[in-house]
Design a protein around this motif. Structure first.
Motif, short mmCIF file in Angstrom:
data_model
loop_
_atom_site.label_atom_id
_atom_site.label_comp_id
_atom_site.label_asym_id
_atom_site.label_seq_id
_atom_site.Cartn_x
_atom_site.Cartn_y
_atom_site.Cartn_z
N VAL A 80 17.56 -16.30 19.26
CA VAL A 80 16.21 -15.81 18.96
C VAL A 80 16.13 -14.30 19.24
N GLY A 81 15.56 -13.56 18.30
CA GLY A 81 15.28 -12.15 18.52
C GLY A 81 13.78 -11.98 18.60
N VAL A 82 13.32 -11.19 19.56
CA VAL A 82 11.87 -11.13 19.79
C VAL A 82 11.40 -9.67 19.85
N LEU A 83 10.33 -9.41 19.14
CA LEU A 83 9.67 -8.12 19.23
C LEU A 83 8.25 -8.37 19.74
N LEU A 84 7.94 -7.80 20.90
CA LEU A 84 6.59 -7.99 21.47
C LEU A 84 5.79 -6.69 21.34
N HIS A 85 4.56 -6.71 21.84
CA HIS A 85 3.74 -5.49 21.79
C HIS A 85 4.42 -4.35 22.53
N GLU A 86 4.96 -4.69 23.71
CA GLU A 86 5.63 -3.66 24.51
C GLU A 86 7.09 -3.55 24.07
N LYS A 104 25.22 -5.96 25.96
CA LYS A 104 26.07 -6.61 26.98
C LYS A 104 25.44 -7.94 27.41
N MET A 105 24.13 -7.93 27.58
CA MET A 105 23.45 -9.16 28.02
C MET A 105 23.60 -10.26 26.97
N PHE A 106 23.64 -9.87 25.70
CA PHE A 106 23.77 -10.87 24.63
C PHE A 106 25.23 -11.01 24.17
N ASN A 107 26.12 -10.31 24.86
CA ASN A 107 27.55 -10.39 24.56
C ASN A 107 27.83 -10.08 23.08
N VAL A 108 27.26 -9.00 22.60
CA VAL A 108 27.44 -8.60 21.20
C VAL A 108 28.84 -7.99 21.03
N PRO A 109 29.65 -8.52 20.10
CA PRO A 109 30.97 -7.93 19.92
C PRO A 109 30.88 -6.55 19.24
N ASN A 110 31.81 -5.68 19.52
CA ASN A 110 31.81 -4.30 18.98
C ASN A 110 30.42 -3.66 19.10
N GLU A 111 29.91 -3.64 20.30
CA GLU A 111 28.50 -3.29 20.49
C GLU A 111 28.13 -1.91 19.95
N ARG A 113 29.55 -0.14 17.58
CA ARG A 113 29.56 -0.12 16.11
C ARG A 113 28.30 -0.79 15.57
N ARG A 114 27.95 -1.94 16.16
CA ARG A 114 26.77 -2.68 15.72
C ARG A 114 25.49 -1.83 15.89
N ILE A 115 25.40 -1.17 17.06
CA ILE A 115 24.21 -0.35 17.33
C ILE A 115 24.09 0.78 16.30
N TRP A 116 25.21 1.49 16.08
CA TRP A 116 25.15 2.63 15.17
C TRP A 116 24.90 2.19 13.73
N GLU A 117 25.48 1.06 13.33
CA GLU A 117 25.25 0.55 11.97
C GLU A 117 23.76 0.26 11.75
N LEU A 118 23.19 -0.46 12.70
CA LEU A 118 21.76 -0.80 12.58
C LEU A 118 20.89 0.46 12.65
N ALA A 119 21.29 1.38 13.52
CA ALA A 119 20.51 2.61 13.67
C ALA A 119 20.52 3.43 12.39
N LEU A 149 17.22 -7.13 16.83
CA LEU A 149 18.19 -7.54 15.79
C LEU A 149 19.64 -7.45 16.25
N LEU A 150 19.87 -6.86 17.42
CA LEU A 150 21.24 -6.56 17.89
C LEU A 150 22.21 -7.74 17.79
N HIS A 151 21.75 -8.91 18.24
CA HIS A 151 22.67 -10.05 18.32
C HIS A 151 22.58 -10.92 17.08
N ASP A 152 22.01 -10.35 16.01
CA ASP A 152 21.91 -11.02 14.71
C ASP A 152 21.35 -12.44 14.84
N PRO A 153 20.13 -12.53 15.38
CA PRO A 153 19.59 -13.87 15.67
C PRO A 153 19.15 -14.61 14.40
N PRO A 154 19.38 -15.89 14.32
CA PRO A 154 18.90 -16.65 13.15
C PRO A 154 17.39 -16.85 13.13
N ILE A 155 16.74 -16.71 14.30
CA ILE A 155 15.27 -16.75 14.33
C ILE A 155 14.76 -15.40 14.83
#
Lengths: 233, 223
Positions: A80-86, A104-111, A113-119, A149-155
């Motif tokens: 699950v990926g969550v966006l709240l007011h804060e 790191k908390m979500f154990n995202v591989p190639n972190e 690269r993933r961050i820069w791609e999304l950014a 969106l970092l950990h590519d959540p299905p929800i």
């Protein structure tokens, strides 16, 4: 048989004597895009928080992909990926450091690269090395969307994601969240941006579902008036 | 992600946040220096034997320094809803409790290490008993466990600055007594045999409250 992405039965949540969500039943299929609308205090944020496992229901059951959130909370939060007011970002760290922490908390591989791609995709690459306390509200919101969106959540659960965003950013957000067959539940006060993404519209009032229809059924032109009548009537 | 890797990631983040702001270590160290300075004037030299007075002053100061740190370590997570961010990560809430306890422990320990030489000079301590290397971490960890739990509990209350000491001080009495007694024995040069029973008191205290914290923290932060 494929399990629903989200399945709630008799879901209730109270804060003291106030019932924020009352005996709510809801089934959302994988890949479905749902927009939650309703006046202030209708229970949209509480429902998002319940679905994200951030808070527990007072009664009722909630399952994500067929698994009960009460017993599989930690495991399900990975999906699950969550966006709240804060923004859920640390002021003293840069946007990049915040995103690396969550990766790191979500154990995202190639972190990185993933961050820069999304950014790059969200056109916020130039903000990554800026401290969060130096970012504007809209910029923080965009970094926060990236975080969700970092950990590519299905929800993906979005609580008023369009608040504080300009029109271009809202269009980008709609494009971004609509892909990959991801299940999206988004609460909003902005009917236009909500409907541009939604396949299904749920109207909440006083913690109850008062309307649950397919997007196609709605007549966009008269929706504002219909919505007003529904929530005030 | 493994349990301990998640904990290490949160602790590393806490250290990085503190490194940027230096709020806890600088302000709390300054507070400790002031306390030691004031105590030095409050007691007339020679009226009370040093080995009787020093342990009490030392642990009284460290306890109050700890209270300032615990509040800050937990309240850092309140800005921008960061606690929700931690709670949305794929691990049990106990990971947050253990990580926050370790961060609090490390911050207080750093302050203690910084202030001990100052303490030694002001109170004219001629030697550093090796027993303190065990007493200080054990007592500090015990205080940090309860401090973190109670700081989280009082986080959303209106009188949180008052609530923390009111709740914390009665609960840490056993570990503070053990710390004061063992420090006194160590400073008197009585050796390990006189310190050992108090060490066990602290070990048992730490284990009991760690288990209580692990079992209750989830409910404390969710409500």
């Amino acid at each position: 048989m494929e399990h629903p992405a989200i399945e709630a039965r008799g879901l209730s949540r109270s804060y003291g004597r106030v019932k924020a969500i009352s005996n709510l039943g809801l089934t959302i299929a994988p890949g479905e895009k749902v927009v939650l609308i309703g006046p202030n205090g209708s229970g949209k944020t509480t429902l998002i928080k319940l679905l994200s496992t951030l808070i527990r229901p007072t009664s009722g059951t909630l399952k994500l992909f067929g698994k009960d959130t009460a017993s599989h909370g930690a495991q399900l939060r990975r999906r699950v990926g969550v966006l709240l007011h804060e923004p859920l970002l640390y002021n003293r760290l840069t946007a990049l450091e915040n995103l690396q922490f969550y990766s790191k908390m979500f154990n995202v591989p190639n972190e990185d690269r993933r961050i820069w791609e999304l950014a790059e995709e969200m056109e916020i690459g130039d903000l990554l090395k800026t401290r969060v306390d130096s970012l504007s509200h809209g910029q923080r919101k965009r970094v926060s969307i990236l975080r969700a969106l970092l950990h590519d959540p299905p929800i993906l659960l979005l609580d008023e994601p369009d608040a504080g965003l300009d029109q271009t950013a809202v269009q980008g957000l709609v494009k971004l969240v609509s892909r990959n067959g991801r299940t999206v539940v988004m609460s909003t006060h902005n009917l236009e941006s909500g409907l541009s993404m939604a396949q299904r519209v749920i109207v909440l009032k006083k913690g109850k579902v008062i309307m649950d229809v397919d997007r196609e059924v709605l007549d966009g032109a008269n929706l504002d008036l219909g919505y007003e009548a529904l929530v005030t009537g | 992600m493994s349990y301990w890797r998640s904990i290490a990631t949160i602790v590393r983040k806490d250290l990085l946040v503190e490194l940027r702001g230096k709020e806890i270590i600088l302000s709390v160290s300054f507070f400790v220096f002031l306390m030691v300075f004031i105590f030095n004037f409050a007691f007339k030299p020679g009226t009370i034997p040093l080995e009787v007075m020093t342990p009490g002053v030392l642990w009284f100061t460290f306890l109050f320094a700890g209270m300032l740190s615990f509040q800050r370590v937990v309240s850092t997570e309140q800005e921008n809803g960061c606690l929700d961010g931690l709670m949305l990560c794929p691990h049990g809430r106990d990971v947050i409790f253990v990580a926050k306890t370790i961060s609090s422990f490390l911050f207080v320990l750093v302050v203690e290490v910084i202030s001990l030489p100052f303490f030694a000079v002001v109170f004219n301590l001629s030697f550093f008993p090796v027993e303190l290397l065990l007493i200080i971490p054990l007592a500090t960890f015990g205080i940090s466990i309860i401090g973190t739990l109670l700081a989280a509990l009082s986080m959303n209350t209106r009188l949180r600055e008052v609530m923390l000491p009111i709740l914390l001080i009665p609960l840490v009495v056993p570990v503070v007594i053990a710390a004061v007694e063992s420090t006194g024995n160590a400073l008197s040069g009585e050796g390990w045999a006189s310190v050992q029973p108090w060490i066990w008191v602290m070990v048992i205290f730490d284990i009991v409250f760690l288990v209580i914290g692990l079992l209750t923290f989830e409910h404390v932060i969710e409500e």
